[in-house]
Design an enzyme around this catalytic site. Sequence first.
Site: not given
Ligand code: UD1
Length: 330
Positions: A117, A141
Amino acid sequence: MTVLVTGGAGYIGSHMVLDLLDAGEDILVLDNLSTGFAWALPAGTRLIRGDFGDAALLEEIFSTHPIEAVLHFAARSIVPESVAQPLDYYDTNVAGGRVLLAQMLKAGVKTLIFSSTATVYGDAATSPLHEGLPPCPLNPYGRSKLMVEWMIEDAARAHGLRCVVLRYFNVAGADPRGRTGQSSRIATHLIKIAVQAALGLREGLEIFGDDYQTPDGTCLRDYIAVSDLVRAHSDALSYLRAGGANLTCNVGYGRGYSVRDVIASVQRVSGRDLSVRMTGRRAGDPASLIASNERICTALGWRPQFDDLDLITQQALSWERQLQQRLQPA
Ligand code: UD1
């Protein structure tokens, strides 16, 4: 010869299974169905229900099937959960990974593709991220994945294990033919949350922070289509079969979209306005995670086909619609 796919009933694994079957490969799936679904596999797929950390089960699998290569997708992978239950993550991902490696070597199976990852980079100061940067994961993780990378590196040196490690960036979207998609019971990823909001399955969504040093203040991520990620694995398998040397590669498109860009895309493809609320930063979120993909393009000849945010969010939306129909009582 057979390809063993651990986690083949999960989100990414089930896309891989379809791709391998389309390519005429003989496959065997090992999955404990803790987060995956047997229905995500095409009828007739051979599924063994169990843990990849179960030494006796692996010994039996390797002694009764002509396994040529292992594609290791199975893992626990939710960041906040890993912070709350670190030892469980080390147990499944690391201790289980050690058992898998040991049993592979014992059986003389030396070809592995490992799902790692972008989280291993932590909050690196440079962008795009290239594979030579010192890894610095910020959560259990990411640390557990890095530990397995290290075990693989050492086992390669000592025992001739042959491996491509793929460091995934933000995987999203679904099979373009609608055969599988992200079906997890709890949505944690931005695109899945946003399409659920567009379908009225939740009231809206929150943006976790708009005070980052990025063009619109929200975090940048390199969202890649699951089909292109799967293609990276088949390219890696061909590469290892052709005698390629061990390699660690990022899998991303090399460009970033902000949280606002993603929300705008989901609004465009769904034709719905989303109710969006701004909240504070989520702990452990790096401002930007964008891949350098030079290595994977050069070494594996990877050529992505779905580098289009609207296409990815459209795939996610179509799958979520289908999933809701599937989950509805008849
Ligand atoms: C996710 C995974 C990580 C994995 C990576 C690559 C989680 C928490 N993280 O990373 O394990 O290695 O993908 O596959 O499962 N966001 C919002 N609102 C929301 C959800 C997310 O603002 O409701 C933002 C987050 O702060 C971040 C972005 O969207 O900046 C992407 O978030 P997310 O889809 O959770 O992915 P990552 O945390 O980047």
